[in-house]
Design an enzyme around this catalytic site. Structure first.
Site, PDB file in Angstrom:
ATOM      1  N   ASN A  47       0.834  -1.202   0.000  1.00 51.42           N
ATOM      2  CA  ASN A  47       0.000   0.000   0.000  1.00 51.42           C
ATOM      3  C   ASN A  47       0.871   1.256   0.000  1.00 51.42           C
ATOM      4  OD1 ASN A  47       0.639  -0.873   2.672  1.00 51.42           O
ATOM      5  ND2 ASN A  47      -0.998   0.366   3.543  1.00 51.42           N
ATOM      6  N   CYS A  58      -4.133   0.738  -2.515  1.00 52.42           N
ATOM      7  CA  CYS A  58      -4.036  -0.506  -1.747  1.00 52.42           C
ATOM      8  C   CYS A  58      -2.996  -1.457  -2.354  1.00 52.42           C
ATOM      9  CB  CYS A  58      -5.373  -1.227  -1.730  1.00 52.42           C
ATOM     10  SG  CYS A  58      -6.649  -0.414  -0.765  1.00 52.42           S
ATOM     11  N   GLU A  60      -3.250  -4.677  -2.934  1.00 62.08           N
ATOM     12  CA  GLU A  60      -3.814  -5.599  -3.940  1.00 62.08           C
ATOM     13  C   GLU A  60      -3.868  -4.938  -5.313  1.00 62.08           C
ATOM     14  OE1 GLU A  60      -4.891  -4.705  -0.970  1.00 62.08           O
ATOM     15  OE2 GLU A  60      -6.722  -5.787  -0.487  1.00 62.08           O
TER      16      GLU A  60
END
Ligand code: THU
Length: 135
Positions: A47, A58, A60
């Site tokens: 992040n 983020c 991901e």
């Protein structure tokens, strides 16, 4: 879990290493992620926070974006890790982007100690909005 133990171990190591690079100056909440392509390659992310908080990215989405930018389009699994009591769960925005680019991906949620839970993205994002709805 559909992901093999060997791939889990590779993803967990990669996400953990990426988490060390987290730029979490405001929340202090470090997250790491690693995405596995159908070819067996792994792309990781952490992040990255901004002083303009809403610009935060983020882990991901950064892992997925790195893979997409490298030309990858087929994904098997993504593993997320953070220092949480139980497995960390992906936020709603990340679920949407994962569904957009990897509608069959397995999402492996972990904590840094190795507790884990896994669900397909279709389980984590019910009644999804997607490309088909734009037609
Ligand atoms: N964060 C992620 O990286 N992934 C998630 O799915 C949940 C939240 C980050 C964003 C922010 O930098 C910090 O965690 C606290 O919300």
């Amino acid at each position: 879990m559909r992901t093999s133990k060997e791939d889990f171990d590779r993803l967990f190591a990669s996400a953990g290493a990426a988490r060390e690079n987290a730029c979490a100056f405001y929340s202090k909440f470090k997250v790491g992620a690693a995405v596995l392509t159908n070819n067996g390659d792994i792309y990781s992310g952490c992040n990255i926070e901004s002083s303009s908080y809403g610009l935060t990215m983020c882990a991901e989405r950064n892992a997925l974006a790195g893979a997409l930018c490298a030309g990858e389009r087929e994904f098997k699994a993504i593993l997320i890790t953070a220092d949480t009591p139980g497995p960390v769960s992906p936020c709603g925005a990340c679920r949407q982007l994962l569904y957009d680019y990897a509608p069959d991906i397995e999402v492996i949620m972990t904590n840094v100690k190795g507790s884990s839970a896994a669900e397909d993205i279709s389980e984590l994002l019910k009644y999804p909005f997607g490309l088909s709805k734009l037609k």
